[in-house]
Motif scaffolding. Structure first.
Motif, PDB file in Angstrom:
ATOM      1  N   LYS A 240       1.943   0.519   9.836  1.00  0.00           N
ATOM      2  CA  LYS A 240       0.744   0.461   8.660  1.00  0.00           C
ATOM      3  C   LYS A 240       0.072   1.281   8.408  1.00  0.00           C
ATOM      4  CE  LYS A 240       0.972  -4.298   7.330  1.00  0.00           C
ATOM      5  NZ  LYS A 240       0.076  -5.696   8.140  1.00  0.00           N
ATOM      6  N   THR A 241      -0.493   1.608   7.558  1.00  0.00           N
ATOM      7  CA  THR A 241      -1.908   1.837   6.797  1.00  0.00           C
ATOM      8  C   THR A 241      -2.238   1.250   6.119  1.00  0.00           C
ATOM      9  OG1 THR A 241      -0.297   4.551   7.314  1.00  0.00           O
ATOM     10  CG2 THR A 241      -2.778   4.221   6.018  1.00  0.00           C
ATOM     11  N   LEU A 242      -3.441   1.155   6.084  1.00  0.00           N
ATOM     12  CA  LEU A 242      -4.055   0.428   4.893  1.00  0.00           C
ATOM     13  C   LEU A 242      -5.366   2.026   4.265  1.00  0.00           C
ATOM     14  CD1 LEU A 242      -3.800  -2.003   6.863  1.00  0.00           C
ATOM     15  CD2 LEU A 242      -5.938  -2.756   6.262  1.00  0.00           C
ATOM     16  N   SER A 243      -4.878   2.152   3.274  1.00  0.00           N
ATOM     17  CA  SER A 243      -6.371   2.903   2.584  1.00  0.00           C
ATOM     18  C   SER A 243      -6.689   2.402   0.962  1.00  0.00           C
ATOM     19  CB  SER A 243      -4.886   3.783   1.414  1.00  0.00           C
ATOM     20  OG  SER A 243      -3.980   4.585   2.866  1.00  0.00           O
ATOM     21  N   VAL A 261      -2.085  -1.374   0.777  1.00  0.00           N
ATOM     22  CA  VAL A 261      -1.253  -1.927   2.333  1.00  0.00           C
ATOM     23  C   VAL A 261       0.000  -1.052   2.343  1.00  0.00           C
ATOM     24  CG1 VAL A 261      -0.555  -3.545   4.153  1.00  0.00           C
ATOM     25  CG2 VAL A 261      -2.728  -3.709   2.908  1.00  0.00           C
ATOM     26  N   ARG A 262       0.479  -0.452   3.731  1.00  0.00           N
ATOM     27  CA  ARG A 262       2.427   0.198   3.102  1.00  0.00           C
ATOM     28  C   ARG A 262       2.422  -0.201   4.469  1.00  0.00           C
ATOM     29  NH1 ARG A 262       4.461   4.870   0.734  1.00  0.00           N
ATOM     30  NH2 ARG A 262       6.128   6.331   2.672  1.00  0.00           N
ATOM     31  N   ASN A 263       3.835  -0.602   4.685  1.00  0.00           N
ATOM     32  CA  ASN A 263       4.809  -0.551   5.949  1.00  0.00           C
ATOM     33  C   ASN A 263       5.469   0.756   6.207  1.00  0.00           C
ATOM     34  OD1 ASN A 263       6.880  -1.084   7.637  1.00  0.00           O
ATOM     35  ND2 ASN A 263       6.934  -3.309   7.365  1.00  0.00           N
ATOM     36  N   GLU A 264       5.012   2.056   7.403  1.00  0.00           N
ATOM     37  CA  GLU A 264       5.724   2.388   7.624  1.00  0.00           C
ATOM     38  C   GLU A 264       7.141   2.518   7.568  1.00  0.00           C
ATOM     39  OE1 GLU A 264       3.953   5.726   6.319  1.00  0.00           O
ATOM     40  OE2 GLU A 264       2.515   4.518   6.406  1.00  0.00           O
ATOM     41  N   GLN A 265       7.978   1.836   8.487  1.00  0.00           N
ATOM     42  CA  GLN A 265       9.012   1.254   8.361  1.00  0.00           C
ATOM     43  C   GLN A 265      10.347   1.508   6.851  1.00  0.00           C
ATOM     44  OE1 GLN A 265       7.253   0.082  10.851  1.00  0.00           O
ATOM     45  NE2 GLN A 265       7.688   1.778  12.056  1.00  0.00           N
ATOM     46  N   THR A 266       9.086   0.559   6.322  1.00  0.00           N
ATOM     47  CA  THR A 266      10.331  -0.505   4.564  1.00  0.00           C
ATOM     48  C   THR A 266       9.753   0.463   4.089  1.00  0.00           C
ATOM     49  OG1 THR A 266       8.864  -1.808   4.781  1.00  0.00           O
ATOM     50  CG2 THR A 266      10.504  -2.453   6.366  1.00  0.00           C
ATOM     51  N   ARG A 267       8.817   1.651   3.692  1.00  0.00           N
ATOM     52  CA  ARG A 267       7.609   1.765   2.837  1.00  0.00           C
ATOM     53  C   ARG A 267       7.364   0.347   1.986  1.00  0.00           C
ATOM     54  NH1 ARG A 267       6.589   5.975   5.331  1.00  0.00           N
ATOM     55  NH2 ARG A 267       8.292   7.349   5.970  1.00  0.00           N
TER      56      ARG A 267
END
Length: 314
Positions: A240-243, A261-267
């Motif tokens: 996960k990435t929080l920007s 907030v981005r789920n890096e697996q599901t996008r």
């Protein structure tokens, strides 16, 4: 994990620059962006961990002065499926243990039956104490059988709120105070000088370690403000990435207005967007008490306290 006395200590007021659960920063708008990498960048080199600790301790000591209220919405944007918007309100303060935050999230809006009877909103209530002894307490407005709000077990920090990828862990940000860290050095990110740290969960935090192997954070050098978080799962993969995307000017201060907030697996993506900020508000003591979690803030006059209007986005 039991609830420590931090929820019951008197609140204190201090002049601080980084607030709440770590997401809200006050920035001087006159800062100039760098157009290229700096010769002072040290990422990947053998850097001083003592210098890193000083930078990290400064970051931990900052926050918004006084009580503040932020109306917000969670905009849930799955890669496949319809976008959903979930409103809420956040009220924060400072204690001697660290930032203390009350959050109400309206999972279901109030409605009226055909007969004119009010159907109350379904509100998830959270009380989050950040710091070395981070804790979370939760209650639900529709659970009338519960006698008292309940502590949230660490392993439940990672359950998505309202079907999103936004979690209690993201709101609480306990990693801000984890003691096991590596300072990776200084880099230039988005044309700004940035310090990079990797933080490791405590050995005794088994509920967290079952989900998280490490968290990497990026701190703006000039303002010591958090601008990016990367969360790695138990297998060491980026999950996960929080920007930090934008902030608004409120009463002459910059208050964060958007975090993605981005789920890096599901996008899939969830956007936390501040819609109605107010600083220096008067907040009743019960809002920050455990017993106060039996009462809604959302949908009451307290959630609509007027403050200085936002002037612009940056």
């Amino acid at each position: 994990m039991g609830i420590r006395p931090a929820f019951f200590v008197p609140r204190i007021k201090r002049v601080l620059l980084l607030a709440g659960f770590g997401l809200f920063c006050l920035l001087e708008l006159s800062a100039q962006r760098r157009l290229s990498d700096s010769p002072l960048d040290t990422l990947g080199e053998d850097v001083s961990q003592a210098d890193g600790l000083e930078i990290l301790n400064t970051f931990r000591s900052l926050g918004i002065a006084g009580d503040y209220r932020l109306g917000f919405e969670l905009r849930i944007m799955p890669r496949r499926g319809d976008t959903v918007e979930v409103p809420g309100v956040l009220i924060g303060t400072q204690t001697e243990y660290g930032p203390l935050t009350r959050i109400d999230i309206a999972l279901k809006q109030s409605d009226v039956t055909d007969q004119g009877k009010l159907i109350p909103a379904e509100v998830k209530r959270l009380l989050l104490q950040n710091g070395i002894f981070a804790n979370a307490v939760s209650s639900n407005s529709w659970d009338e059988s519960a006698e008292l709000p309940k502590p949230v077990a660490a392993e439940s920090y990672f359950e998505g709120i309202a079907g999103s990828d936004f979690t209690i862990f993201d709101l609480l940000m306990p990693f801000s105070f984890w003691q096991d860290f590596e300072y990776e050095g200084r880099t230039t990110k988005r044309s700004r000088p940035t310090h990079v740290f990797t933080l490791l969960p405590p050995q005794e935090a088994e509920g967290i370690r079952a989900h998280i192997s490490k968290v990497r954070i990026y701190l703006d050098e000039e303002f010591n403000a958090l601008n990016r978080v990367e969360i790695y799962d138990a297998e060491g993969e980026l999950s996960k990435t929080l920007s930090v995307v934008a902030f608004k000017i409120v009463d002459g201060q910059g208050v964060l207005s958007q975090v993605d907030v981005r789920n890096e697996q599901t996008r899939d993506k969830t956007r936390f967007r501040v819609t109605d900020p107010a600083l220096g508000v008067e907040v009743p003591e019960w809002v920050f008490d455990m017993e106060g979690l039996t009462r809604n803030v959302y949908g009451t006059p307290l959630s609509r306290v007027q403050g200085k209007p936002a002037e612009e986005d940056e």
